[in-house]
Design a protein around this motif. Structure first.
Motif, mmCIF file in Angstrom:
data_model
loop_
_atom_site.group_PDB
_atom_site.id
_atom_site.type_symbol
_atom_site.label_atom_id
_atom_site.label_comp_id
_atom_site.label_asym_id
_atom_site.label_seq_id
_atom_site.Cartn_x
_atom_site.Cartn_y
_atom_site.Cartn_z
ATOM 1 N N LEU A 120 0.825 -1.206 0.000
ATOM 2 C CA LEU A 120 0.000 0.000 0.000
ATOM 3 C C LEU A 120 0.863 1.262 0.000
ATOM 4 C CD1 LEU A 120 -2.684 -1.201 2.549
ATOM 5 C CD2 LEU A 120 -2.857 -1.139 0.050
ATOM 6 N N LEU A 121 2.090 1.100 0.469
ATOM 7 C CA LEU A 121 3.091 2.165 0.434
ATOM 8 C C LEU A 121 4.329 1.644 -0.259
ATOM 9 C CD1 LEU A 121 3.131 3.618 4.093
ATOM 10 C CD2 LEU A 121 1.995 4.594 2.085
ATOM 11 N N THR A 122 5.078 2.559 -0.802
ATOM 12 C CA THR A 122 6.395 2.257 -1.350
ATOM 13 C C THR A 122 7.339 3.350 -0.853
ATOM 14 O OG1 THR A 122 7.595 1.697 -3.362
ATOM 15 C CG2 THR A 122 6.041 3.530 -3.512
ATOM 16 N N THR A 123 8.606 3.100 -0.979
ATOM 17 C CA THR A 123 9.574 4.113 -0.552
ATOM 18 C C THR A 123 10.558 4.378 -1.677
ATOM 19 O OG1 THR A 123 11.168 4.718 1.165
ATOM 20 C CG2 THR A 123 11.022 2.392 0.615
ATOM 21 N N THR A 124 10.800 5.659 -1.913
ATOM 22 C CA THR A 124 11.752 6.104 -2.918
ATOM 23 C C THR A 124 12.617 7.179 -2.284
ATOM 24 O OG1 THR A 124 10.093 5.720 -4.639
ATOM 25 C CG2 THR A 124 11.995 7.056 -5.243
ATOM 26 N N ARG B 211 11.568 8.358 1.048
ATOM 27 C CA ARG B 211 10.262 9.002 1.192
ATOM 28 C C ARG B 211 9.164 7.995 0.904
ATOM 29 N NH1 ARG B 211 11.094 14.097 2.291
ATOM 30 N NH2 ARG B 211 8.963 14.790 1.947
ATOM 31 N N LEU B 212 8.150 8.010 1.740
ATOM 32 C CA LEU B 212 7.006 7.116 1.594
ATOM 33 C C LEU B 212 6.011 7.700 0.601
ATOM 34 C CD1 LEU B 212 6.506 6.493 5.409
ATOM 35 C CD2 LEU B 212 7.395 4.825 3.755
ATOM 36 N N HIS B 213 5.464 6.833 -0.241
ATOM 37 C CA HIS B 213 4.462 7.219 -1.231
ATOM 38 C C HIS B 213 3.371 6.162 -1.254
ATOM 39 C CE1 HIS B 213 7.116 10.258 -3.041
ATOM 40 N NE2 HIS B 213 8.082 9.388 -2.788
ATOM 41 N N LEU B 214 2.145 6.587 -1.551
ATOM 42 C CA LEU B 214 1.060 5.635 -1.757
ATOM 43 C C LEU B 214 1.260 4.924 -3.088
ATOM 44 C CD1 LEU B 214 -2.068 7.757 -0.759
ATOM 45 C CD2 LEU B 214 -1.052 5.910 0.560
ATOM 46 N N THR B 215 1.019 3.638 -3.104
ATOM 47 C CA THR B 215 0.986 2.896 -4.360
ATOM 48 C C THR B 215 -0.410 3.083 -4.957
ATOM 49 O OG1 THR B 215 0.166 0.889 -3.304
ATOM 50 C CG2 THR B 215 2.584 1.150 -3.447
ATOM 51 N N PRO B 216 -0.623 2.679 -6.203
ATOM 52 C CA PRO B 216 -1.990 2.743 -6.744
ATOM 53 C C PRO B 216 -2.982 1.975 -5.866
ATOM 54 C CG PRO B 216 -0.435 2.417 -8.524
ATOM 55 C CD PRO B 216 0.351 2.290 -7.240
ATOM 56 N N GLU B 217 -2.568 0.815 -5.345
ATOM 57 C CA GLU B 217 -3.440 0.042 -4.457
ATOM 58 C C GLU B 217 -3.698 0.810 -3.168
ATOM 59 O OE1 GLU B 217 -0.565 -1.106 -5.780
ATOM 60 O OE2 GLU B 217 -1.291 -2.584 -7.233
ATOM 61 N N GLY B 218 -2.678 1.487 -2.660
ATOM 62 C CA GLY B 218 -2.831 2.293 -1.455
ATOM 63 C C GLY B 218 -3.780 3.463 -1.665
ATOM 64 N N ARG B 219 -3.673 4.108 -2.814
ATOM 65 C CA ARG B 219 -4.579 5.219 -3.134
ATOM 66 C C ARG B 219 -6.019 4.735 -3.231
ATOM 67 N NH1 ARG B 219 -0.204 7.123 -5.811
ATOM 68 N NH2 ARG B 219 -0.601 6.078 -7.779
ATOM 69 N N GLU B 220 -6.209 3.585 -3.868
ATOM 70 C CA GLU B 220 -7.561 3.041 -4.041
ATOM 71 C C GLU B 220 -8.160 2.659 -2.685
ATOM 72 O OE1 GLU B 220 -10.681 0.277 -4.279
ATOM 73 O OE2 GLU B 220 -8.676 -0.425 -3.769
ATOM 74 N N LEU B 221 -7.391 1.974 -1.852
ATOM 75 C CA LEU B 221 -7.887 1.584 -0.528
ATOM 76 C C LEU B 221 -8.157 2.822 0.317
ATOM 77 C CD1 LEU B 221 -8.609 -0.645 1.492
ATOM 78 C CD2 LEU B 221 -6.224 -0.543 2.270
ATOM 79 N N HIS B 222 -7.254 3.791 0.249
ATOM 80 C CA HIS B 222 -7.450 5.030 1.008
ATOM 81 C C HIS B 222 -8.753 5.702 0.592
ATOM 82 C CE1 HIS B 222 -7.164 9.298 1.934
ATOM 83 N NE2 HIS B 222 -6.541 8.888 3.030
ATOM 84 N N ALA B 223 -9.021 5.781 -0.691
ATOM 85 C CA ALA B 223 -10.242 6.431 -1.184
ATOM 86 C C ALA B 223 -11.491 5.716 -0.668
ATOM 87 C CB ALA B 223 -10.243 6.480 -2.710
ATOM 88 N N ARG B 224 -11.489 4.385 -0.708
ATOM 89 C CA ARG B 224 -12.653 3.628 -0.214
ATOM 90 C C ARG B 224 -12.830 3.803 1.291
ATOM 91 N NH1 ARG B 224 -12.689 -1.761 -0.427
ATOM 92 N NH2 ARG B 224 -10.458 -1.994 -0.770
ATOM 93 N N ALA B 225 -11.725 3.742 2.030
ATOM 94 C CA ALA B 225 -11.791 3.903 3.482
ATOM 95 C C ALA B 225 -12.194 5.327 3.848
ATOM 96 C CB ALA B 225 -10.454 3.532 4.121
ATOM 97 N N ALA B 226 -11.726 6.323 3.091
ATOM 98 C CA ALA B 226 -12.085 7.719 3.354
ATOM 99 C C ALA B 226 -13.585 7.929 3.181
ATOM 100 C CB ALA B 226 -11.299 8.650 2.430
ATOM 101 N N GLU B 227 -14.147 7.299 2.166
ATOM 102 C CA GLU B 227 -15.592 7.400 1.952
ATOM 103 C C GLU B 227 -16.342 6.808 3.144
ATOM 104 O OE1 GLU B 227 -18.671 5.529 -1.217
ATOM 105 O OE2 GLU B 227 -16.904 6.525 -2.054
ATOM 106 N N HIS B 228 -15.864 5.669 3.631
ATOM 107 C CA HIS B 228 -16.491 5.038 4.792
ATOM 108 C C HIS B 228 -16.303 5.896 6.048
ATOM 109 C CE1 HIS B 228 -18.312 1.829 7.032
ATOM 110 N NE2 HIS B 228 -17.284 1.814 7.876
ATOM 111 N N GLN B 229 -15.150 6.539 6.169
ATOM 112 C CA GLN B 229 -14.892 7.425 7.315
ATOM 113 C C GLN B 229 -15.937 8.540 7.367
ATOM 114 O OE1 GLN B 229 -13.040 6.299 9.808
ATOM 115 N NE2 GLN B 229 -11.426 7.816 9.763
ATOM 116 N N LEU B 230 -16.316 9.078 6.209
ATOM 117 C CA LEU B 230 -17.339 10.125 6.181
ATOM 118 C C LEU B 230 -18.679 9.596 6.691
ATOM 119 C CD1 LEU B 230 -16.530 11.890 2.786
ATOM 120 C CD2 LEU B 230 -16.042 12.715 5.105
#
Length: 151
Positions: free
Chosen positions: A89-93, A96-115
Motif C-alpha cells: 500500500l506504500l512504497t519508498t523512494t 520518502r514514503l508514497h502511496l501505491t496505486p493500491e494504497g490510493r484506491e484503498l485510502h479512497a474507499r476507506a475515506a468514503e467510509h470514514q465520512l
C-alpha cells in the motif's frame, strides 16, 4: 435520546468518566469500521499523512513527528508503517514514503467510509454544540496543565 441523569444531576457527573467513555466508544467504533478495510487506526493515519505529502510523499520521521502523540501510539508506529509497505500500500523512494496505486484506491474507499462513520457519530449534534464541546474539553486540558495536540 434518553440521558443518564437530569440536568441537575449531570452537572455533578465526573468529566473524567464521561470523556473516557466517549473516547472508548468512538475509537472502538472507528477501529471496527477501519478493520473492514484491513486497516488499523494508526495505519489509516499513516496513509493520510503520506497522501497529504503529495508527490513528494513523506519521510518516516515526518510521519512520526505528526502521529506519535495520537492516542499515545509512539514507537508502535514503525511496525504499522512496515505493515503498509509489506502489503504494497506504500512504497519508498529515496527515503520518502508514497502511496501505491493500491494504497490510493484503498485510502479512497476507506475515506468514503470514514465520512459515513463521522455522520453517524455526529448524528443529532449541531455543529455549534460540537464546537462548544471541543472548546470545553480543550479548556479542561489547559486547566489541568495537560498536553493535547491535533493538527
Amino acid at each position: 435520546m434518553e440521558y443518564s441523569h437530569s440536568d441537575t444531576e449531570l452537572i455533578r457527573q465526573p468529566i473524567g468518566y464521561w470523556s473516557w467513555a466517549a473516547s472508548k466508544a468512538v475509537v472502538t467504533y472507528i477501529r471496527e469500521g477501519l478493520s473492514a478495510f484491513g486497516l488499523s487506526q494508526p495505519q489509516w493515519w499513516v496513509l493520510n499523512q503520506v497522501r497529504d505529502g503529495g508527490e513528494d510523499g513523506r519521510t518516516r520521521t515526518e510521519v512520526r513527528a505528526v502521529l506519535e502523540g495520537y492516542l499515545d501510539v509512539g514507537a508502535a508506529l514503525e511496525p504499522e508503517i512496515d505493515a503498509l509497505l509489506d502489503r504494497g500500500l506504500l512504497t519508498t523512494t529515496a527515503g520518502r514514503l508514497h502511496l501505491t496505486p493500491e494504497g490510493r484506491e484503498l485510502h479512497a474507499r476507506a475515506a468514503e467510509h470514514q465520512l459515513t462513520m463521522r455522520e453517524r457519530i455526529h448524528d443529532g449534534i449541531p455543529d455549534e454544540d460540537y464546537i462548544a464541546t471541543l472548546k470545553v474539553l480543550q479548556r479542561m486540558i489547559h486547566n489541568t496543565n495537560g498536553k493535547a495536540w491535533h493538527h
